[in-house]
Design an enzyme around this catalytic site. Structure first.
Site, PDB file in Angstrom:
ATOM      1  N   TYR A  89       0.861  -1.173   0.000  1.00  0.00           N
ATOM      2  CA  TYR A  89       0.000   0.000   0.000  1.00  0.00           C
ATOM      3  C   TYR A  89       0.905   1.233   0.000  1.00  0.00           C
ATOM      4  O   TYR A  89       2.006   1.199   0.561  1.00  0.00           O
ATOM      5  CB  TYR A  89      -0.797   0.091   1.294  1.00  0.00           C
ATOM      6  CG  TYR A  89      -2.027  -0.759   1.465  1.00  0.00           C
ATOM      7  CD1 TYR A  89      -2.918  -1.020   0.432  1.00  0.00           C
ATOM      8  CD2 TYR A  89      -2.327  -1.250   2.741  1.00  0.00           C
ATOM      9  CE1 TYR A  89      -4.070  -1.767   0.678  1.00  0.00           C
ATOM     10  CE2 TYR A  89      -3.475  -1.987   2.983  1.00  0.00           C
ATOM     11  CZ  TYR A  89      -4.346  -2.245   1.941  1.00  0.00           C
ATOM     12  OH  TYR A  89      -5.489  -2.967   2.182  1.00  0.00           O
ATOM     13  N   ASN A 133      -7.260   1.724   3.942  1.00  0.00           N
ATOM     14  CA  ASN A 133      -7.627   1.123   5.245  1.00  0.00           C
ATOM     15  C   ASN A 133      -6.352   0.843   6.045  1.00  0.00           C
ATOM     16  O   ASN A 133      -5.737   1.773   6.549  1.00  0.00           O
ATOM     17  CB  ASN A 133      -8.497  -0.120   5.066  1.00  0.00           C
ATOM     18  CG  ASN A 133      -9.489  -0.293   6.212  1.00  0.00           C
ATOM     19  OD1 ASN A 133     -10.330   0.581   6.399  1.00  0.00           O
ATOM     20  ND2 ASN A 133      -9.423  -1.367   6.978  1.00  0.00           N
ATOM     21  N   ALA A 134      -5.963  -0.426   6.198  1.00  0.00           N
ATOM     22  CA  ALA A 134      -4.626  -0.755   6.746  1.00  0.00           C
ATOM     23  C   ALA A 134      -4.410  -0.337   8.186  1.00  0.00           C
ATOM     24  O   ALA A 134      -3.267  -0.210   8.632  1.00  0.00           O
ATOM     25  CB  ALA A 134      -3.526  -0.144   5.873  1.00  0.00           C
ATOM     26  N   GLU A 135      -5.508  -0.091   8.947  1.00  0.00           N
ATOM     27  CA  GLU A 135      -5.357   0.355  10.345  1.00  0.00           C
ATOM     28  C   GLU A 135      -4.461   1.597  10.423  1.00  0.00           C
ATOM     29  O   GLU A 135      -3.763   1.821  11.415  1.00  0.00           O
ATOM     30  CB  GLU A 135      -4.779  -0.766  11.230  1.00  0.00           C
ATOM     31  CG  GLU A 135      -5.707  -1.922  11.472  1.00  0.00           C
ATOM     32  CD  GLU A 135      -5.906  -2.797  10.245  1.00  0.00           C
ATOM     33  OE1 GLU A 135      -7.031  -2.797   9.724  1.00  0.00           O
ATOM     34  OE2 GLU A 135      -4.971  -3.469   9.826  1.00  0.00           O
ATOM     35  N   ASN A 192      -9.424   0.159  -2.355  1.00  0.00           N
ATOM     36  CA  ASN A 192      -9.299  -1.064  -1.566  1.00  0.00           C
ATOM     37  C   ASN A 192     -10.639  -1.344  -0.912  1.00  0.00           C
ATOM     38  O   ASN A 192     -11.239  -0.436  -0.332  1.00  0.00           O
ATOM     39  CB  ASN A 192      -8.237  -0.900  -0.476  1.00  0.00           C
ATOM     40  CG  ASN A 192      -8.030  -2.187   0.299  1.00  0.00           C
ATOM     41  OD1 ASN A 192      -7.822  -3.239  -0.310  1.00  0.00           O
ATOM     42  ND2 ASN A 192      -8.133  -2.127   1.606  1.00  0.00           N
ATOM     43  N   GLU A 193     -11.081  -2.583  -1.025  1.00  0.00           N
ATOM     44  CA  GLU A 193     -12.356  -2.962  -0.420  1.00  0.00           C
ATOM     45  C   GLU A 193     -13.444  -1.951  -0.748  1.00  0.00           C
ATOM     46  O   GLU A 193     -14.099  -1.419   0.156  1.00  0.00           O
ATOM     47  CB  GLU A 193     -12.217  -3.102   1.107  1.00  0.00           C
ATOM     48  CG  GLU A 193     -11.322  -4.233   1.508  1.00  0.00           C
ATOM     49  CD  GLU A 193     -11.457  -4.593   2.984  1.00  0.00           C
ATOM     50  OE1 GLU A 193     -11.448  -5.788   3.283  1.00  0.00           O
ATOM     51  OE2 GLU A 193     -11.583  -3.678   3.823  1.00  0.00           O
ATOM     52  N   GLU A 287      -5.987 -10.231  -0.355  1.00  0.00           N
ATOM     53  CA  GLU A 287      -5.553 -10.193   1.046  1.00  0.00           C
ATOM     54  C   GLU A 287      -6.078 -11.445   1.712  1.00  0.00           C
ATOM     55  O   GLU A 287      -7.292 -11.669   1.746  1.00  0.00           O
ATOM     56  CB  GLU A 287      -6.129  -8.980   1.787  1.00  0.00           C
ATOM     57  CG  GLU A 287      -5.459  -7.678   1.427  1.00  0.00           C
ATOM     58  CD  GLU A 287      -6.073  -6.493   2.167  1.00  0.00           C
ATOM     59  OE1 GLU A 287      -6.713  -6.688   3.221  1.00  0.00           O
ATOM     60  OE2 GLU A 287      -5.911  -5.369   1.675  1.00  0.00           O
ATOM     61  N   TYR A 353       1.459  -7.380  13.921  1.00  0.00           N
ATOM     62  CA  TYR A 353       0.410  -8.158  13.254  1.00  0.00           C
ATOM     63  C   TYR A 353       0.524  -9.656  13.524  1.00  0.00           C
ATOM     64  O   TYR A 353      -0.156 -10.466  12.906  1.00  0.00           O
ATOM     65  CB  TYR A 353       0.426  -7.880  11.738  1.00  0.00           C
ATOM     66  CG  TYR A 353      -0.951  -7.882  11.111  1.00  0.00           C
ATOM     67  CD1 TYR A 353      -1.796  -6.786  11.247  1.00  0.00           C
ATOM     68  CD2 TYR A 353      -1.404  -8.982  10.404  1.00  0.00           C
ATOM     69  CE1 TYR A 353      -3.065  -6.779  10.688  1.00  0.00           C
ATOM     70  CE2 TYR A 353      -2.682  -8.988   9.845  1.00  0.00           C
ATOM     71  CZ  TYR A 353      -3.502  -7.880   9.996  1.00  0.00           C
ATOM     72  OH  TYR A 353      -4.751  -7.876   9.445  1.00  0.00           O
TER      73      TYR A 353
HETATM   74  C1  GAL Z   1      -8.861  -5.591   5.347  1.00  0.00           C
HETATM   75  C2  GAL Z   1      -8.317  -4.312   4.732  1.00  0.00           C
HETATM   76  C3  GAL Z   1      -6.890  -4.058   5.186  1.00  0.00           C
HETATM   77  C4  GAL Z   1      -6.780  -4.219   6.672  1.00  0.00           C
HETATM   78  C5  GAL Z   1      -7.329  -5.569   7.077  1.00  0.00           C
HETATM   79  C6  GAL Z   1      -7.291  -5.857   8.550  1.00  0.00           C
HETATM   80  O1  GAL Z   1     -10.215  -5.669   5.260  1.00  0.00           O
HETATM   81  O2  GAL Z   1      -8.334  -4.388   3.334  1.00  0.00           O
HETATM   82  O3  GAL Z   1      -6.491  -2.777   4.783  1.00  0.00           O
HETATM   83  O4  GAL Z   1      -7.509  -3.209   7.287  1.00  0.00           O
HETATM   84  O5  GAL Z   1      -8.672  -5.671   6.715  1.00  0.00           O
HETATM   85  O6  GAL Z   1      -6.014  -5.835   9.022  1.00  0.00           O
END
Ligand code: GAL
Length: 986
Positions: A89, A133-135, A192-193, A287, A353
């Site tokens: 990302y 997204n990606a927290e 994304n999503e 993902e 993670y």
């Molecule tokens: C996915 C999203 C990622 C990240 C992940 C949870 O749904 O595409 O960016 O947020 O969830 O770690």
């Protein structure tokens, strides 16, 4: 983080499994763009340069590692898994912190990452957003977006105007790194999503904004992106199908770190849904769960790892192979660090993670499990054209097994049987046998010995039939294959199972091979020969090596021993037919003349076994000669003694620490005239406040760290309380002063992101007297914006309401500050997010090179006496020799449950935010390159006590987390300026 509503949407997307067979079709190339033909696809898989490939990839975020020289370390570790790609990302909000001004310099430059990927031999899947997204802070959206009217992530023209410069800028960087231009980028993902959608009034809209999708694809085209585009739907929901190759994400084990064995049941396979949505493109999971996030007050990543460890990889990854997944990207393979306030409020400094490669770059057992699987798929080309054709259950008493059968749709003979516990959370072992189809008819395995196998709880196995390993025709194998190689005409096959299990390999051959056990106990090997088939049954111990004449060499090892094997080139072209056993990591292998040169890492005395062609006459390990001797089965063995010299690690608690008060704002004489006057009366935010002026930090350009507010009032007389509604994001805290009198604090808790407070003033105010209310608050990061059309990332940080009890004073004005300069931030090298609004940081006192000799001495273990902020500094030197990798962390030991918040600055880089009473993080990895391993380091800490009685750190240590010899080579310190007096600072 995944929004709750997303989970609900996922549940609604349940689907029935239907088995289909594919009709063959010719490969496709990009539907728009310049018609490149380097990356193409058909309904089974991608092709790169004309060859079919399984894209096995791991997610890494370059922005979470601000040491350019360490990218290669992480990427070589990914390559050594047998993966061929990495996915990234890019975070828009970091690189365009100020609208229209891009920061691609220094640690934000993407070029070193692309170059390292190329050097490591990995392709790149580029995923620049705009939304990721990606927290991460804002989910990638920039803070200044708070001042852009209307919905984001749709075709709102204000939003379109906001993202176009970014996509143009990042798109050109990606474009010049495409495979068609000699670079590593093979795929590009807009958004994304893009899966859940909202109306302006917040109601859900079932329809995506296809005009937004069109605009994004057009912008990718205009930037010169010609590789295929992909999407990452949050489930197989059929969104954003206008990309070239549809893809989706999947997090099957959930994120319940509290209850590590709460594994949900997976669907038998996604294949049928994939076929419904995207029948003409490969099954692509952009993902797939590789770990878990964790939040403030959470459980810590070691606990999450119990949920998402090697067992999860065995059970759930193999279940995705059962769905004939031919692009698989593991999110995350290396998480990294939310340094410099990069997290959204849902996370803390560590973005470890619980991934295969830990935040400190060490390898977890899960890494080695993934290596077994990725290596197998890399040498199993028929998998790429396989599809599920049948599901068998094995429901005998006490056992509950699901077996998915894949059949090669093109070759028509090879099959893969994927065996798993029907319920992944099952805690008892299950007995099973399998009916398999082979080229010589149906068989039930096991054929020799006991009537059934036992599948341990939390395990899964892949059985193959009619599997070619070079010229060897494996009729079936119930031992799992890690790899095979043809070396000087002899096929070497590496097989594994758990210790004590028995398994079989049957070879279809007319040759009457003698079964010659060269290593291990001969009694563990049983064989049976017919005119066409030689079947071996092996009870698996540490290592059994069986030679079948000169043609075949079988290694049958237990799983843990299988972890020791490395295949430097998984390419089936057999350009480098070498297998190496031993070492913590094998980075590279290459012949120079007759010398096989190996590089990598070791952490103990290691006996290498080198399985290589006879051409290899000499061997080196990291440049040093490795003396070897011949084994009974024609390979070479050599002992290597690892040297990990001791280094002097300073005792941080005993260093000389200097400190100053960092809250001059609450002294009577404080002058805030240089602060920004908060005088807006309109906000673009949907939540309109009741305050006379807008008190939202982002409206004034402050998006991270601490925010300070000062309200200047003339008393009516008789004011007794100050009441406020304030928001800062989950786990935020704040403190309030009336002049220099401390009124109180909200200590925060894991969940609340806002608070209504009421504080007694410092005695009823006298009529006509002047007062300043000072509020110091945390900004825990911009919220994410998961729904298309949502404006959640604009959630305000500041006050939406305040009032006085007793009487109402006259407002003179409000002042606000965050980081010095706001969006015109002070430190280009470390970026806009690195600094917050504390006095010492505004002044640049966190930077190295400041003369603090006039500051008073005090240790952070002595700490602060009352509520407020103190800023501490110390220096120390390190002298770590070359040729070792010693990742370090700053550890605060046990928490004292005091309301104490600490920010850690290492050589000016914010590398940790600690909340003593909320946690969970107490250990803060700081990479080499941020820590200067060869010279002086400056460590600075801000201590914010929210307690009347003050607070101090219990312990502070610099900890060496692991010692390996080897490493990636020289690691330069990340460029960042030293202290100079900051003009205009306050
Ligand atoms: C996915 C999203 C990622 C990240 C992940 C949870 O749904 O595409 O960016 O947020 O969830 O770690």
């Amino acid at each position: 983080m995944v929004a709750l509503s997303k989970i609900a949407l996922l549940a609604a997307a349940a689907h029935a499994a239907v088995i289909q067979r594919d009709a063959p079709a010719g490969p496709k190339i990009r539907q728009t763009g310049n018609g490149q033909n380097v990356v193409t696809w058909d309904q089974y898989s991608f092709y790169v340069n004309g060859g079919r490939v399984m894209i096995y990839s791991g997610e890494v975020h370059p922005f979470r590692n601000p040491v350019q020289d360490l990218h290669l370390d992480i990427l070589q570790k990914i390559k050594a898994l047998g993966f061929n790609a990495v996915s990234i990302y890019v975070h828009w909000g970091i690189v365009e912190y100020e609208r229209g001004k891009f920061n691609w310099d220094g640690v934000f430059d993407l070029q070193p990452f692309f170059d390292a990927a190329k050097a490591a031999g990995l392709w790149v899947i580029a995923r620049p957003g705009p939304y990721i997204n990606a927290e991460s802070a804002g989910g990638g959206l920039p803070g200044w977006g708070a001042r852009v009217e209307g919905q984001w992530r749709n075709s709102n023209p204000n939003y379109t105007a906001a993202w176009q410069a970014y996509i143009d800028s990042v798109g050109k960087i990606i474009a010049k790194n495409q495979i068609t231009k000699g670079g590593p980028v093979i795929l590009a993902q807009p958004e994304n999503e893009y899966s859940g959608f909202m109306e302006p009034d917040g109601s859900l809209n079932p329809n995506e904004d296809t005009e937004y999708e069109r605009l994004l694809l057009e912008a990718f085209d205009n930037a010169g992106i010609e590789v295929p585009t992909v999407c990452n739907d949050a489930w197989i929901g059929g969104h954003f199908t206008s990309v070239d190759v549809y893809g989706y994400d999947n997090y099957p084990a959930g994120f319940n770190c509290q209850d590590p064995l709460s594994w949900p049941d997976p669907p038998d396979y996604f294949y049928a849904s994939h076929k419904d949505v995207a029948p003409n493109t490969p099954n692509a999971i952009l993902e797939f769960q590789g770990g878990s996030f964790d939040s403030w007050g959470g459980y810590g990543f070691e606990q999450c790892y119990k949920l998402i460890g090697p067992e999860m990889v065995r059970v759930y990854n193999k279940n995705t192979y059962a769905s004939a997944t031919h692009l698989l990207n593991i999110y995350m393979i290396y998480g990294g660090t939310n340094w410099g306030h990069l997290s959204n409020p849902g996370g803390y400094s560590s973005y470890d993670y619980a991934a295969a490669i830990a935040e400190d770059r060490t390898l977890r057992e899960k890494y080695y499990e993934l290596k077994l699987q990725a290596n197998f798929l890399a040498v199993s080309p028929a998998y790429l054209t396989s599809a599920p054709v049948d599901v068998q259950r094995f429901p005998t008493a006490g056992s509950n097994i699901t077996i998915t059968e894949l059949l090669d749709q093109v070759g028509g003979t090879q099959r893969f049987y994927i065996v798993r516990q029907t319920k992944p959370a099952e805690t008892t072992d299950s007995a099973f046998s399998v009916d398999i189809e082979t080229s010589i008819g149906k068989k039930t395995v096991p054929q020799l010995g006991s009537a059934q196998y036992v599948l341990p709880a939390h395990d899964s196995k892949i059985i193959v039939t009619d599997y070619p390993a070079g010229d060897v025709h494996v009729l079936y194998s119930t031992l799992e294959i890690m790899t095979w190689k043809v070396i000087d005409g002899r096929t070497v096959i590496l097989l594994y199972a758990n210790t004590g299990e028995s398994g079989e390999i049957a070879i279809r051959t007319g040759t009457a091979y003698k079964v010659d056990v060269r290593r291990g106990k001969a009694s563990t090997v049983t064989s049976k020969r017919t005119s066409m088939v030689l079947t071996l049954q092996v009870v698996v111990g540490h290592e059994t090596v069986v030679a079948l004449g000169e043609d075949i060499l079988l290694y049958v090892v237990d799983r843990v021993n299988a972890y020791n094997f490395w295949v430097p080139d998984v390419n089936l072209k057999q350009e480098l037919p070498v297998i190496i056993k031993g070492g913590y990591l094998l980075r590279t292998a290459a012949f120079s003349g007759n010398t096989l040169s190996l590089t990598g890492d070791t952490n103990r005395t290691t006996v290498f076994e080198i399985i290589a062609p006879k051409k290899a006459q000499a061997y080196t390990w990291n440049g040093a000669r490795l003396d070897t001797s011949l084994t009974r089965h024609g390979t070479q063995e050599g002992r290597y003694r690892t040297r990990t010299p001791r280094v002097d690690i300073p005792d941080l608690a005993r260093l000389k620490w200097k400190y100053i008060d960092s809250l001059p704002e609450v002294s009577g004489s404080y002058d805030d005239s240089k602060w920004v006057t908060a005088d807006h009366t309109y906000t673009h935010n949907k939540i309109k406040p009741t305050t006379p002026v807008i008190l939202y930090a982002s409206d004034y350009g402050f998006h991270s760290g601490n925010i300070l507010w000062r309200g200047h009032f003339t008393a009516a007389g008789g004011e007794t309380t100050f009441n406020l509604t304030i928001q800062g994001g989950n786990a935020f805290a704040y403190s309030v002063w009336d002049g220099d009198e401390y009124l109180g604090s909200f200590r925060g808790a894991p969940a609340p992101s806002a608070h209504n407070g009421s504080y007694m003033l410092a005695g009823p105010w006298k009529p006509g007297s002047s007062h300043v209310i000072t509020i110091l608050q945390d900004h825990m990061g911009l919220e994410q914006n998961w729904f298309g059309g949502e404006e959640n990332f604009k959630s305000f940080r500041g006050l939406s309401d305040y009032s006085f009890g007793g009487a109402t004073p006259m407002l003179k004005h409000w002042k606000v500050t965050g980081n010095l300069g706001g969006e015109k931030f002070a430190d280009w090298a470390r970026g806009g997010y690195n600094e917050g609004g504390l006095y010492a940081v505004r002044k640049g006192f966190h930077l190295p090179g400041l003369d603090d000799s006039k500051w008073d001495s005090k240790s952070p273990l002595k700490g602060i006496n009352g509520p407020g902020i103190e800023f501490y500094r110390t220096t120390f030197t390190l002298n770590v020799p070359n040729g070792v990798d010693y990742p370090m962390s700053i550890d605060f030991g046990s928490r004292t449950n005091k309301s104490l918040r600490v920010e850690i600055y290492v050589n000016g880089w914010q590398f940790g935010k600690y909340t003593d009473d909320i946690g969970p993080q107490t250990s803060f990895p700081v990479p080499q390159g941020i820590l200067n391993y060869k010279g002086e380091n400056t460590l600075a800490l801000s201590l914010w006590s929210l307690e009347e009685g003050g607070a101090a750190l219990a312990t502070i240590d610099l900890v060496v987390r692991s010692e390996v010899e080897g490493g990636v080579g020289s690691v330069r310190n990340s460029p960042g300026p030293s202290y100079t007096a900051r003009a205009g600072s306050y």
